[in-house]
Design a protein around this motif. Structure first.
Motif, PDB file in Angstrom:
ATOM      1  N   PRO A   1       0.829  -1.210   0.000  1.00 25.79           N
ATOM      2  CA  PRO A   1       0.000   0.000   0.000  1.00 25.79           C
ATOM      3  C   PRO A   1       0.866   1.263   0.000  1.00 25.79           C
ATOM      4  N   GLY A   2       0.573   2.165  -0.919  1.00 27.41           N
ATOM      5  CA  GLY A   2       1.291   3.432  -0.970  1.00 27.41           C
ATOM      6  C   GLY A   2       2.656   3.378  -1.606  1.00 27.41           C
ATOM      7  N   ASN A   3       3.092   2.206  -2.099  1.00 24.67           N
ATOM      8  CA  ASN A   3       4.425   2.075  -2.683  1.00 24.67           C
ATOM      9  C   ASN A   3       4.362   2.430  -4.172  1.00 24.67           C
ATOM     10  N   ILE A   4       4.808   3.629  -4.508  1.00 28.28           N
ATOM     11  CA  ILE A   4       4.706   4.130  -5.869  1.00 28.28           C
ATOM     12  C   ILE A   4       5.546   3.301  -6.836  1.00 28.28           C
ATOM     13  N   ASN A   5       6.760   2.935  -6.438  1.00 26.50           N
ATOM     14  CA  ASN A   5       7.640   2.194  -7.346  1.00 26.50           C
ATOM     15  C   ASN A   5       7.060   0.835  -7.715  1.00 26.50           C
ATOM     16  N   GLN A   6       6.545   0.113  -6.728  1.00 32.06           N
ATOM     17  CA  GLN A   6       5.950  -1.192  -7.006  1.00 32.06           C
ATOM     18  C   GLN A   6       4.717  -1.061  -7.891  1.00 32.06           C
ATOM     19  N   LEU A   7       3.888  -0.057  -7.615  1.00 35.80           N
ATOM     20  CA  LEU A   7       2.679   0.140  -8.408  1.00 35.80           C
ATOM     21  C   LEU A   7       3.013   0.537  -9.840  1.00 35.80           C
ATOM     22  N   ASP A   8       3.984   1.414  -9.995  1.00 40.29           N
ATOM     23  CA  ASP A   8       4.436   1.841 -11.320  1.00 40.29           C
ATOM     24  C   ASP A   8       4.900   0.645 -12.139  1.00 40.29           C
ATOM     25  N   LEU A   9       5.689  -0.230 -11.535  1.00 40.53           N
ATOM     26  CA  LEU A   9       6.205  -1.398 -12.236  1.00 40.53           C
ATOM     27  C   LEU A   9       5.084  -2.374 -12.593  1.00 40.53           C
ATOM     28  N   ALA A  10       4.153  -2.584 -11.679  1.00 41.58           N
ATOM     29  CA  ALA A  10       3.052  -3.516 -11.940  1.00 41.58           C
ATOM     30  C   ALA A  10       2.188  -3.038 -13.103  1.00 41.58           C
ATOM     31  N   ILE A  11       1.900  -1.744 -13.149  1.00 42.17           N
ATOM     32  CA  ILE A  11       1.112  -1.196 -14.252  1.00 42.17           C
ATOM     33  C   ILE A  11       1.841  -1.401 -15.573  1.00 42.17           C
ATOM     34  N   ALA A  12       3.126  -1.071 -15.596  1.00 46.94           N
ATOM     35  CA  ALA A  12       3.903  -1.201 -16.828  1.00 46.94           C
ATOM     36  C   ALA A  12       3.957  -2.658 -17.298  1.00 46.94           C
ATOM     37  N   ARG A  13       4.129  -3.588 -16.370  1.00 49.57           N
ATOM     38  CA  ARG A  13       4.226  -4.996 -16.754  1.00 49.57           C
ATOM     39  C   ARG A  13       2.952  -5.490 -17.434  1.00 49.57           C
ATOM     40  N   LEU A  14       1.806  -5.145 -16.893  1.00 54.05           N
ATOM     41  CA  LEU A  14       0.572  -5.683 -17.463  1.00 54.05           C
ATOM     42  C   LEU A  14       0.125  -4.920 -18.705  1.00 54.05           C
TER      43      LEU A  14
END
Length: 410
Positions: free
Chosen positions: A337-350
């Motif tokens: 929750p709130g982790n911008i780097n992890q969220l950014d990477l997950a969006i890009a991957r999918l």
């Protein structure tokens, strides 16, 4: 098989949400499995015509709701009542009345309403458990947790205190349905009877499958647009870099104007407004992934499982019960929750990896069939209803109850 005669009771919200959709789906599911289910609904749209004092009293102990319940029970015989949400127009008094009339009672635990003044265990942008194990959530009044008002916050806080004091949740509820293991654990820690709380995931409208090649390069967020849902965090993360696709946001809520303003110069972000259930499922089915990156301890989260029913993977944050349905890199991606780097990477991957998105989607559909198939949910509900009836028969509140379950071969 046993046929149950059920009065389902639900107080709808002004802004439609997952609880409203899931309640309707549950009624249709149990009817489809041979049970006699009536739905009694009220709506918070009625609040505008109710004075503040009357509304407060109704939320704590609604005499009008108990009268209406008695009228319905006199007109038709039921085995049990299943309360989805009683706040604020119906009140937990309907559980007391139903039990005294000899019916078994089931209370759904879809949020933290019985522990927290604002039902979310979230205030001032952070997770808060200050009241979760207290006899009454007085701190919720102090911090103005409900509608940013001490007077308004006193209503749910006093309701929690009154019904704990008179034993509504201990004496008058025969079974609880928690929509996740996390919700179950929080209520047990808060003093609710562990032996009567069963985890049973929510019922959903059936999905539809669209071939991967016909899907949009789009990630869909379907959510109430409020602070704890983290949509502003999602938009800011999306805008960190150019995206090979679109972010579609479905829903409405108090932050809608602010969120639209935040995204107004980004043509890759589109707002869909409040969609009908049918239109939402169609949009999900044509998406690459669904996303729920909430900041609070989401009790469960309908959107990931609605995605699974369509063979669409999910990106979720690991808070509360939200990630219980998702296995990282198996049927979706999990971020902190709130982790911008992890969220950014997950969006890009999918968005960028067709093979990954298709593979996770295929396995998401398998997850749905193995864990969330309507037959599984219906069977678990029948077991909980049976448990409730046995508990009420073992501990009757009055003599000569007429509401007995009938065995009917269907």
């Amino acid at each position: 098989m046993t046929m149950f005669r059920v009065l389902m009771i639900h107080n709808r919200y002004k802004t439609p949400g997952g609880e409203d959709i899931s309640t309707r789906a549950e009624v249709e599911l149990m009817r489809a499995h041979g049970h006699d289910v009536d739905l009694w609904e009220t709506s918070n749209e009625q609040i505008s015509g109710t004075g503040n004092a009357a509304l407060a009293l109704n939320a704590i102990w609604s005499k009008s709701a108990t009268r209406e319940l008695r009228r319905r029970l006199a007109a038709k015989t039921y085995d049990l009542v299943h309360v989805q949400n009683s706040f604020p127009l119906l009140s937990p008094a309907i559980l007391v009345e139903a039990a005294k009339q000899g019916l078994a009672t089931v209370q759904h635990l879809r949020n933290y309403r019985h522990l927290c003044a604002n039902a979310s265990l979230f205030r001032e942008g952070r997770i808060c458990h200050d009241c979760a194990q207290a006899n009454w959530p007085w701190r919720g009044i102090l911090h103005k947790c409900y509608r940013d008002s001490r007077a308004a916050s006193a209503v749910p806080a006093v309701s929690v205190a009154v019904h704990r004091l008179i034993g509504t949740y201990a004496k008058y509820v025969d079974a609880y349905i928690a929509n996740s293991d996390y919700v179950r654990s929080v209520h047990i820690a808060g003093g609710f009877p562990a032996d009567r709380i069963r985890r049973r995931y929510s019922a959903f409208t059936p999905g539809r499958q669209v071939p991967f090649g016909e899907r949009r390069r789009e990630i869909l967020c379907a959510s109430r647009l409020s602070e704890e849902k983290g949509i502003d965090h999602l938009i800011r993360t999306w805008q960190l870099q150019p995206r090979n696709g679109k972010l579609a946001i479905a829903g409405s809520g108090p932050m809608e104007a602010d969120l639209r303003h935040l995204a107004e110069k980004d043509p890759s972000i589109v707002f869909l407004g409040q969609l009908s259930t049918e239109d939402l499922i169609d949009r999900i089915a044509h998406s690459r992934a669904v996303i729920n990156c909430c900041l609070w301890e989401e009790p469960f989260g309908n959107t990931p499982v609605e995605g699974f029913a369509c063979g669409v993977p999910a990106i979720v944050s690991n808070g509360g019960g939200l990630a219980e349905s998702v296995t990282h890199e198996e049927n979706g991606l999990i971020v902190a929750p709130g982790n911008i780097n992890q969220l950014d990477l997950a969006i890009a991957r999918l968005l960028d990896d067709d093979s990954l998105a298709a593979d996770l989607g295929n396995r998401a559909l398998i997850t749905h069939r193995e864990q969330f198939h309507p037959n599984i949910i219906a069977a678990q509900t029948e077991q909980i209803y049976d448990q409730a009836l046995r508990h009420r028969q073992d501990k009757p509140l009055r003599q000569g109850g007429q509401h007995k379950c009938q065995d009917t071969t269907l």
